[in-house]
Design an enzyme around this catalytic site. Sequence first.
Site, PDB file in Angstrom:
ATOM      1  N   ASP A  14       0.860  -1.189   0.000  1.00  0.00           N
ATOM      2  CA  ASP A  14       0.000   0.000   0.000  1.00  0.00           C
ATOM      3  C   ASP A  14       0.891   1.232   0.000  1.00  0.00           C
ATOM      4  O   ASP A  14       2.062   1.171   0.401  1.00  0.00           O
ATOM      5  CB  ASP A  14      -0.917   0.023   1.227  1.00  0.00           C
ATOM      6  CG  ASP A  14      -1.882   1.209   1.186  1.00  0.00           C
ATOM      7  OD1 ASP A  14      -2.668   1.279   0.229  1.00  0.00           O
ATOM      8  OD2 ASP A  14      -1.850   2.051   2.098  1.00  0.00           O
ATOM      9  N   SER A  15       0.335   2.353  -0.426  1.00  0.00           N
ATOM     10  CA  SER A  15       1.091   3.603  -0.414  1.00  0.00           C
ATOM     11  C   SER A  15       1.391   4.050   1.011  1.00  0.00           C
ATOM     12  O   SER A  15       2.284   4.860   1.233  1.00  0.00           O
ATOM     13  CB  SER A  15       0.321   4.692  -1.159  1.00  0.00           C
ATOM     14  OG  SER A  15      -0.930   4.937  -0.533  1.00  0.00           O
ATOM     15  N   TYR A  46      -0.756   8.570  -2.523  1.00  0.00           N
ATOM     16  CA  TYR A  46      -0.674   8.447  -3.969  1.00  0.00           C
ATOM     17  C   TYR A  46      -1.835   9.137  -4.694  1.00  0.00           C
ATOM     18  O   TYR A  46      -1.781   9.317  -5.903  1.00  0.00           O
ATOM     19  CB  TYR A  46      -0.709   6.960  -4.360  1.00  0.00           C
ATOM     20  CG  TYR A  46       0.599   6.221  -4.251  1.00  0.00           C
ATOM     21  CD1 TYR A  46       1.703   6.733  -3.564  1.00  0.00           C
ATOM     22  CD2 TYR A  46       0.734   4.965  -4.842  1.00  0.00           C
ATOM     23  CE1 TYR A  46       2.887   6.021  -3.464  1.00  0.00           C
ATOM     24  CE2 TYR A  46       1.916   4.246  -4.750  1.00  0.00           C
ATOM     25  CZ  TYR A  46       2.990   4.784  -4.056  1.00  0.00           C
ATOM     26  OH  TYR A  46       4.169   4.073  -3.974  1.00  0.00           O
ATOM     27  N   GLY A  47      -2.896   9.485  -3.980  1.00  0.00           N
ATOM     28  CA  GLY A  47      -4.152   9.868  -4.605  1.00  0.00           C
ATOM     29  C   GLY A  47      -4.079  10.988  -5.611  1.00  0.00           C
ATOM     30  O   GLY A  47      -4.819  11.006  -6.591  1.00  0.00           O
ATOM     31  N   CYS A  77      -4.236  -1.247  -2.325  1.00  0.00           N
ATOM     32  CA  CYS A  77      -4.330   0.204  -2.504  1.00  0.00           C
ATOM     33  C   CYS A  77      -5.186   0.443  -3.742  1.00  0.00           C
ATOM     34  O   CYS A  77      -4.852  -0.034  -4.832  1.00  0.00           O
ATOM     35  CB  CYS A  77      -2.935   0.795  -2.691  1.00  0.00           C
ATOM     36  SG  CYS A  77      -2.889   2.547  -3.125  1.00  0.00           S
ATOM     37  N   ASN A  78      -6.283   1.142  -3.583  1.00  0.00           N
ATOM     38  CA  ASN A  78      -7.171   1.381  -4.715  1.00  0.00           C
ATOM     39  C   ASN A  78      -6.520   2.253  -5.779  1.00  0.00           C
ATOM     40  O   ASN A  78      -6.703   2.038  -6.972  1.00  0.00           O
ATOM     41  CB  ASN A  78      -8.469   2.016  -4.229  1.00  0.00           C
ATOM     42  CG  ASN A  78      -9.441   1.008  -3.658  1.00  0.00           C
ATOM     43  OD1 ASN A  78     -10.224   0.402  -4.367  1.00  0.00           O
ATOM     44  ND2 ASN A  78      -9.382   0.808  -2.354  1.00  0.00           N
ATOM     45  N   THR A  79      -5.770   3.271  -5.357  1.00  0.00           N
ATOM     46  CA  THR A  79      -5.128   4.151  -6.327  1.00  0.00           C
ATOM     47  C   THR A  79      -4.109   3.384  -7.159  1.00  0.00           C
ATOM     48  O   THR A  79      -4.059   3.514  -8.386  1.00  0.00           O
ATOM     49  CB  THR A  79      -4.443   5.333  -5.617  1.00  0.00           C
ATOM     50  OG1 THR A  79      -5.410   6.042  -4.834  1.00  0.00           O
ATOM     51  CG2 THR A  79      -3.832   6.288  -6.622  1.00  0.00           C
ATOM     52  N   CYS A 196     -11.200   3.057  -0.680  1.00  0.00           N
ATOM     53  CA  CYS A 196      -9.843   3.350  -0.228  1.00  0.00           C
ATOM     54  C   CYS A 196      -9.645   2.583   1.063  1.00  0.00           C
ATOM     55  O   CYS A 196     -10.509   2.629   1.951  1.00  0.00           O
ATOM     56  CB  CYS A 196      -9.646   4.844   0.005  1.00  0.00           C
ATOM     57  SG  CYS A 196      -8.033   5.261   0.715  1.00  0.00           S
ATOM     58  N   THR A 197      -8.530   1.891   1.168  1.00  0.00           N
ATOM     59  CA  THR A 197      -8.343   1.015   2.319  1.00  0.00           C
ATOM     60  C   THR A 197      -8.057   1.777   3.605  1.00  0.00           C
ATOM     61  O   THR A 197      -8.036   1.178   4.685  1.00  0.00           O
ATOM     62  CB  THR A 197      -7.210   0.003   2.044  1.00  0.00           C
ATOM     63  OG1 THR A 197      -6.027   0.708   1.621  1.00  0.00           O
ATOM     64  CG2 THR A 197      -7.636  -0.960   0.938  1.00  0.00           C
ATOM     65  N   HIS A 198      -7.840   3.084   3.513  1.00  0.00           N
ATOM     66  CA  HIS A 198      -7.730   3.905   4.718  1.00  0.00           C
ATOM     67  C   HIS A 198      -9.094   4.135   5.373  1.00  0.00           C
ATOM     68  O   HIS A 198      -9.199   4.272   6.595  1.00  0.00           O
ATOM     69  CB  HIS A 198      -7.162   5.290   4.393  1.00  0.00           C
ATOM     70  CG  HIS A 198      -5.699   5.321   4.127  1.00  0.00           C
ATOM     71  ND1 HIS A 198      -5.137   4.779   2.996  1.00  0.00           N
ATOM     72  CD2 HIS A 198      -4.664   5.859   4.836  1.00  0.00           C
ATOM     73  CE1 HIS A 198      -3.825   4.982   3.013  1.00  0.00           C
ATOM     74  NE2 HIS A 198      -3.517   5.631   4.126  1.00  0.00           N
TER      75      HIS A 198
END
Length: 276
Positions: A14-15, A46-47, A77-79, A196-198
Amino acid sequence: MLMNSPKNAIGIFDSGFGGLTVFKAIAEKLPNYNYIYLGDNARSPYGDHSFATVYQYTLECVEWLFKQGCSLVILACNTASAKALRNIQQLDLPNKYPNHRVLGVIRPTAEIIGEMSSNKSIGVLGTRGTVKSESYLIEINKFFPDVKVYQQSCPMWVPLIENGEHESDGADYFVKEYLDALLQQSGEIDTILLACTHYPLLVPKIEKYLHPGVELVTQGDIVATSLADYLDRHQEIENILSKDGLQAFFTSGDTDAFDAHASVFLGTALASKPMK
């Protein structure tokens, strides 16, 4: 390979910290496997980066995980999944790493989320990069062409979470602002995906402002179930993965800062190592 890295592990990237929500779900469902988690905290978030930059950063981190012996890497990470996964799968793996696999979080989610909406209207909350890529619009349409997808970017959410402000009163303003902007697009939305995994760390606040009857969907369990199915179907990958139940965490940023934030995501203390 770095000393003391688990052998033949599943790499999870992930970022920053958000992928830990996916890691936690995967490790709970598949506890016997070895795992190496890498957070690119030095270059997070990264967004707002361009497609080219996210691709370059993601590829560098994936190749680092390959060097640690990970033949399978999950982009938690979705981005990165939106901006880099296709190029890595179509260009880099066939040419340089034919025996390695890289999977993302968008397709597993898109494959089932249409079944969760009675009104066939889904809202997606994500980073600017994920929303701009329209990856969810494209992927959900492949599996559920009759489902309408509405998107809203939430540029302040990741910085709030990464800076430990997600439980503050000030976070409520931005949670309500973005949620209202999404729901104003359609009164038919009955399912909202946190793309978004956050974002799972904001669930308590999101639920405060959620309309009655709207279901909130996070990705951890979806990705974990999809990975278990993938390993069942791909024995050539499953057979080379070690099952010692070992875990290691690495970051491109400050390890003390990573450990402090990671404990919030995982609910337990850990000791990360620097990415070298």
